[in-house]
Design a protein around this motif. Structure first.
Motif, PDB file in Angstrom:
ATOM      1  N   ARG A  35      -6.629   1.150  -3.577  1.00  8.97           N
ATOM      2  CA  ARG A  35      -5.214   0.934  -3.894  1.00  8.97           C
ATOM      3  C   ARG A  35      -4.986  -0.508  -4.350  1.00  8.97           C
ATOM      4  O   ARG A  35      -4.343  -0.745  -5.377  1.00  8.97           O
ATOM      5  CB  ARG A  35      -4.357   1.244  -2.663  1.00  8.97           C
ATOM      6  CG  ARG A  35      -2.903   0.745  -2.725  1.00  8.97           C
ATOM      7  CD  ARG A  35      -2.138   1.382  -3.857  1.00  8.97           C
ATOM      8  NE  ARG A  35      -0.738   0.904  -3.863  1.00  8.97           N
ATOM      9  CZ  ARG A  35       0.088   1.063  -4.876  1.00  8.97           C
ATOM     10  NH1 ARG A  35      -0.317   1.676  -5.985  1.00  8.97           N
ATOM     11  NH2 ARG A  35       1.325   0.614  -4.812  1.00  8.97           N
ATOM     12  N   VAL A  36      -5.527  -1.466  -3.623  1.00  6.15           N
ATOM     13  CA  VAL A  36      -5.324  -2.866  -3.981  1.00  6.15           C
ATOM     14  C   VAL A  36      -6.094  -3.207  -5.253  1.00  6.15           C
ATOM     15  O   VAL A  36      -5.576  -3.888  -6.149  1.00  6.15           O
ATOM     16  CB  VAL A  36      -5.731  -3.793  -2.826  1.00  6.15           C
ATOM     17  CG1 VAL A  36      -5.545  -5.255  -3.213  1.00  6.15           C
ATOM     18  CG2 VAL A  36      -4.908  -3.479  -1.571  1.00  6.15           C
ATOM     19  N   ARG A  37      -7.330  -2.727  -5.370  1.00  3.20           N
ATOM     20  CA  ARG A  37      -8.095  -2.980  -6.600  1.00  3.20           C
ATOM     21  C   ARG A  37      -7.384  -2.414  -7.816  1.00  3.20           C
ATOM     22  O   ARG A  37      -7.456  -2.984  -8.910  1.00  3.20           O
ATOM     23  CB  ARG A  37      -9.501  -2.374  -6.490  1.00  3.20           C
ATOM     24  CG  ARG A  37     -10.411  -3.085  -5.495  1.00  3.20           C
ATOM     25  CD  ARG A  37     -11.817  -2.499  -5.531  1.00  3.20           C
ATOM     26  NE  ARG A  37     -12.493  -2.824  -6.782  1.00  3.20           N
ATOM     27  CZ  ARG A  37     -13.325  -2.020  -7.417  1.00  3.20           C
ATOM     28  NH1 ARG A  37     -13.572  -0.795  -6.940  1.00  3.20           N
ATOM     29  NH2 ARG A  37     -13.914  -2.398  -8.540  1.00  3.20           N
ATOM     30  N   GLY A  38      -6.697  -1.294  -7.645  1.00  2.00           N
ATOM     31  CA  GLY A  38      -5.980  -0.689  -8.746  1.00  2.00           C
ATOM     32  C   GLY A  38      -4.772  -1.486  -9.215  1.00  2.00           C
ATOM     33  O   GLY A  38      -4.250  -1.248 -10.296  1.00  2.00           O
ATOM     34  N   LEU A  39      -4.325  -2.440  -8.392  1.00  4.13           N
ATOM     35  CA  LEU A  39      -3.187  -3.285  -8.753  1.00  4.13           C
ATOM     36  C   LEU A  39      -3.626  -4.586  -9.420  1.00  4.13           C
ATOM     37  O   LEU A  39      -2.801  -5.289 -10.010  1.00  4.13           O
ATOM     38  CB  LEU A  39      -2.364  -3.618  -7.499  1.00  4.13           C
ATOM     39  CG  LEU A  39      -1.716  -2.430  -6.788  1.00  4.13           C
ATOM     40  CD1 LEU A  39      -1.084  -2.884  -5.482  1.00  4.13           C
ATOM     41  CD2 LEU A  39      -0.662  -1.758  -7.680  1.00  4.13           C
ATOM     42  N   VAL A  40      -4.908  -4.915  -9.322  1.00  8.75           N
ATOM     43  CA  VAL A  40      -5.411  -6.170  -9.893  1.00  8.75           C
ATOM     44  C   VAL A  40      -5.382  -6.100 -11.413  1.00  8.75           C
ATOM     45  O   VAL A  40      -5.848  -5.138 -12.016  1.00  8.75           O
ATOM     46  CB  VAL A  40      -6.848  -6.458  -9.402  1.00  8.75           C
ATOM     47  CG1 VAL A  40      -7.426  -7.671 -10.125  1.00  8.75           C
ATOM     48  CG2 VAL A  40      -6.854  -6.691  -7.896  1.00  8.75           C
ATOM     49  N   GLU A  41      -4.826  -7.131 -12.029  1.00 12.38           N
ATOM     50  CA  GLU A  41      -4.790  -7.239 -13.495  1.00 12.38           C
ATOM     51  C   GLU A  41      -5.240  -8.633 -13.922  1.00 12.38           C
ATOM     52  O   GLU A  41      -4.729  -9.632 -13.391  1.00 12.38           O
ATOM     53  CB  GLU A  41      -3.374  -6.965 -14.011  1.00 12.38           C
ATOM     54  CG  GLU A  41      -2.915  -5.534 -13.821  1.00 12.38           C
ATOM     55  CD  GLU A  41      -1.518  -5.276 -14.368  1.00 12.38           C
ATOM     56  OE1 GLU A  41      -0.730  -6.243 -14.495  1.00 12.38           O
ATOM     57  OE2 GLU A  41      -1.205  -4.108 -14.675  1.00 12.38           O
ATOM     58  N   THR A  60       0.801  -1.226   0.000  1.00  9.49           N
ATOM     59  CA  THR A  60       0.000   0.000   0.000  1.00  9.49           C
ATOM     60  C   THR A  60       0.838   1.282   0.000  1.00  9.49           C
ATOM     61  O   THR A  60       0.415   2.297  -0.567  1.00  9.49           O
ATOM     62  CB  THR A  60      -0.966   0.033   1.197  1.00  9.49           C
ATOM     63  OG1 THR A  60      -0.229  -0.138   2.420  1.00  9.49           O
ATOM     64  CG2 THR A  60      -1.998  -1.074   1.085  1.00  9.49           C
ATOM     65  N   PHE A  61       2.025   1.264   0.633  1.00  4.98           N
ATOM     66  CA  PHE A  61       2.782   2.511   0.781  1.00  4.98           C
ATOM     67  C   PHE A  61       4.216   2.452   0.248  1.00  4.98           C
ATOM     68  O   PHE A  61       4.676   3.378  -0.393  1.00  4.98           O
ATOM     69  CB  PHE A  61       2.865   2.918   2.257  1.00  4.98           C
ATOM     70  CG  PHE A  61       1.546   3.181   2.916  1.00  4.98           C
ATOM     71  CD1 PHE A  61       0.530   3.845   2.249  1.00  4.98           C
ATOM     72  CD2 PHE A  61       1.316   2.758   4.214  1.00  4.98           C
ATOM     73  CE1 PHE A  61      -0.695   4.088   2.864  1.00  4.98           C
ATOM     74  CE2 PHE A  61       0.102   3.005   4.840  1.00  4.98           C
ATOM     75  CZ  PHE A  61      -0.901   3.671   4.167  1.00  4.98           C
ATOM     76  N   TRP A  62       4.943   1.394   0.548  1.00  4.75           N
ATOM     77  CA  TRP A  62       6.392   1.442   0.387  1.00  4.75           C
ATOM     78  C   TRP A  62       6.879   1.033  -0.998  1.00  4.75           C
ATOM     79  O   TRP A  62       7.905   1.526  -1.459  1.00  4.75           O
ATOM     80  CB  TRP A  62       7.061   0.555   1.450  1.00  4.75           C
ATOM     81  CG  TRP A  62       6.786   1.005   2.846  1.00  4.75           C
ATOM     82  CD1 TRP A  62       6.463   2.267   3.258  1.00  4.75           C
ATOM     83  CD2 TRP A  62       6.805   0.192   4.023  1.00  4.75           C
ATOM     84  NE1 TRP A  62       6.278   2.298   4.625  1.00  4.75           N
ATOM     85  CE2 TRP A  62       6.482   1.035   5.123  1.00  4.75           C
ATOM     86  CE3 TRP A  62       7.058  -1.154   4.272  1.00  4.75           C
ATOM     87  CZ2 TRP A  62       6.416   0.563   6.432  1.00  4.75           C
ATOM     88  CZ3 TRP A  62       6.996  -1.623   5.578  1.00  4.75           C
ATOM     89  CH2 TRP A  62       6.681  -0.772   6.643  1.00  4.75           C
ATOM     90  N   ASP A  63       6.195   0.102  -1.627  1.00  2.45           N
ATOM     91  CA  ASP A  63       6.661  -0.413  -2.922  1.00  2.45           C
ATOM     92  C   ASP A  63       6.050   0.362  -4.084  1.00  2.45           C
ATOM     93  O   ASP A  63       4.899   0.813  -4.000  1.00  2.45           O
ATOM     94  CB  ASP A  63       6.284  -1.879  -3.082  1.00  2.45           C
ATOM     95  CG  ASP A  63       7.185  -2.809  -2.287  1.00  2.45           C
ATOM     96  OD1 ASP A  63       8.300  -2.389  -1.943  1.00  2.45           O
ATOM     97  OD2 ASP A  63       6.768  -3.953  -2.014  1.00  2.45           O
ATOM     98  N   PRO A  64       6.769   0.475  -5.189  1.00  5.79           N
ATOM     99  CA  PRO A  64       6.155   0.993  -6.421  1.00  5.79           C
ATOM    100  C   PRO A  64       5.060   0.042  -6.898  1.00  5.79           C
ATOM    101  O   PRO A  64       4.885  -1.056  -6.354  1.00  5.79           O
ATOM    102  CB  PRO A  64       7.326   1.030  -7.407  1.00  5.79           C
ATOM    103  CG  PRO A  64       8.558   0.983  -6.569  1.00  5.79           C
ATOM    104  CD  PRO A  64       8.201   0.192  -5.349  1.00  5.79           C
ATOM    105  N   ASP A  65       4.362   0.449  -7.932  1.00  4.66           N
ATOM    106  CA  ASP A  65       3.240  -0.347  -8.407  1.00  4.66           C
ATOM    107  C   ASP A  65       3.640  -1.747  -8.870  1.00  4.66           C
ATOM    108  O   ASP A  65       2.915  -2.710  -8.615  1.00  4.66           O
ATOM    109  CB  ASP A  65       2.532   0.371  -9.562  1.00  4.66           C
ATOM    110  CG  ASP A  65       1.679   1.529  -9.083  1.00  4.66           C
ATOM    111  OD1 ASP A  65       1.577   1.729  -7.853  1.00  4.66           O
ATOM    112  OD2 ASP A  65       1.124   2.240  -9.937  1.00  4.66           O
TER     113      ASP A  65
END
Length: 430
Positions: free
Chosen positions: A250-256, A186-191
């Motif tokens: 944030r998490v939904r935005g990472l789902v592919e 959520t905070f520390w890693d890039p996408d």
């Protein structure tokens, strides 16, 4: 622990005790419906689709009336405890203590996702918050857990992907796999590392950010990384229910591919930090749950442990008073009653919002529902405009009042950052 970040200390303690970006995106304003192409005015299915869980062995229910309301890392050692949890509106357990018997939940028509890999469970849970204590990387995992010994070899390397891969290999074939992440994703890693964690190992994912009680989350190194230039967040920016929705987003935005799998939300119901200032309140809990749902959460997991305050327990609902458990019971009843609406298609492109308010529009039969929550700490009025035929009155669910509409628009007040209003528009022509 030397120079270990204080949040990692909390994560290590969690394992030991339990036995084992851009600027803030909180505005509810949306483009005017007349400026949206007709093709964008759509009904979108919930993430993963309405029958997502049917593909798994002993899968969770796909009934429209089911919405997962879970406890994290509870102990299932006697029938009375399980039945007590069920009386509070809990229907699912996500991870259980090693001495637990998942069949106790199974026999009481409740669901269990755990790392025990028994025959009587509904999903397999991967190690918690690997993104924080092993970090993103393919290094060598020593096999140690946080607090036991160095996790990666060499000690300062990153081996989180290896931990996940080796743990996933133990999952029983056919079971849904669940993974919860922390502040790495959520905070520390890039996408890109976040996408790797979220998409590579599990069928259901979540992340836990405790915005009301975490003593570290407002810093420029955590919540403040959401700004274009990281800075410490003010209390009004940080201690806000809408931020629980941000975590889900944030998490939904990472789902592919997009919306391909369910994302669940985490909400604390005690004091997860021994050095936290205070426990979460009932109003804050309700607001955090509904903001998570508004953001698209397909389940809610309650962190049911309190390491500080007057009631320190690993079973907050069972141990910390009738008032707290009654509040959670009422909240769970409210969510369960609206489960068919939450699981219904989301209507897009019909609503314009004037105000700092987060919204979710649902279409069920001939009726329209708008779930709305304040995205700022101060009071405000919000205008809701619909580009379709609406009834003359809007029912505000659970508040014993109605609001008159005019020209497809209605206005309501939001007293503070914990304000949630749930609207029903009967026989809306949308």
């Amino acid at each position: 622990m030397g120079n270990t970040h204080p949040e990692l200390v909390r994560s290590l303690g969690k394992y030991l005790v339990l036995a084992s970006a851009g600027v803030l995106a909180l505005s509810g304003c949306s483009p005017s419906p007349e400026n949206i192409d007709a093709s964008q005015r759509t009904r979108q299915a919930i993430d993963g689709g309405a029958d997502y869980y049917a593909q798994f062995t002993n899968g969770l229910s796909d009934e429209a009336s089911f919405f997962p309301l879970a406890l994290w890392h509870e102990s299932l050692t006697d029938v009375a405890g399980v039945q007590t949890d069920k009386s509070f509106g809990i229907n699912t357990y996500v991870e259980v203590t090693p001495d637990s018997d998942p069949s106790l939940a199974w026999d009481n028509n409740m669901y269990v996702l755990s790392s025990l890999a028994t025959e009587q469970q509904n999903g397999y849970v991967l190690p918690d918050e690997v993104d924080m204590w092993a970090k993103s990387g393919e290094g060598v995992w020593t096999g140690a857990w946080p607090g036991e010994a160095p996790v990666c070899e060499p000690e300062e390397s990153r081996c989180g992907y290896t931990v996940m891969e080796k743990s996933l290999a133990k999952a029983p074939e056919g079971l849904a796999v669940y993974a919860n992440f922390g502040k790495g994703v959520t905070f520390w890693d890039p996408d890109e590392p976040g996408k790797h964690f979220v998409n590579s190992y599990a069928d259901i994912v979540s992340a836990d950010n405790y915005w009301f009680t975490d003593p570290y989350i407002c810093s420029q190194h955590e919540g403040g990384t959401r700004f274009a230039t990281p800075r410490d967040m003010t209390a009004d920016e940080c201690r806000l229910a809408a931020n629980y929705g941000w975590t889900v987003q944030r998490v939904r935005g990472l789902v592919e591919p997009e919306s391909d799998m369910p994302v669940w939300g985490f909400v604390e119901i005690g004091l997860p930090f021994a050095d936290g200032a205070r426990a979460i309140t009932a109003q804050e809990t309700r607001a955090a749950v509904w903001q998570s749902i508004i953001a698209g959460a397909r389940g809610i997991v309650y962190f049911n442990h309190s390491f500080g305050g007057s009631c320190q327990s690993q079973h907050v609902l069972r141990d910390c008073g009738a008032k707290l458990s009654s509040n959670i019971q009422s909240l769970n009843s409210e969510v369960t009653a609206l489960a068919p609406v939450i699981n219904a298609p989301t209507l897009q492109g019909q609503l314009t919002v004037e105000g700092n308010t987060q919204t979710l529009v649902k279409s069920l039969g001939e009726d329209l529902y708008i779930f709305a929550g304040s995205a700022q700490s101060a009071g405000q009025k919000t205008n809701f405009s619909l580009s379709c035929d609406v009834p003359k009155e809007v029912e505000v669910l659970g508040e014993d009042r109605t609001i008159t509409t005019s020209g497809g628009m209605f206005t309501d007040s939001f007293a503070d950052g914990n304000s949630i209003h749930l609207y029903k528009l009967t026989n809306a022509g949308c």
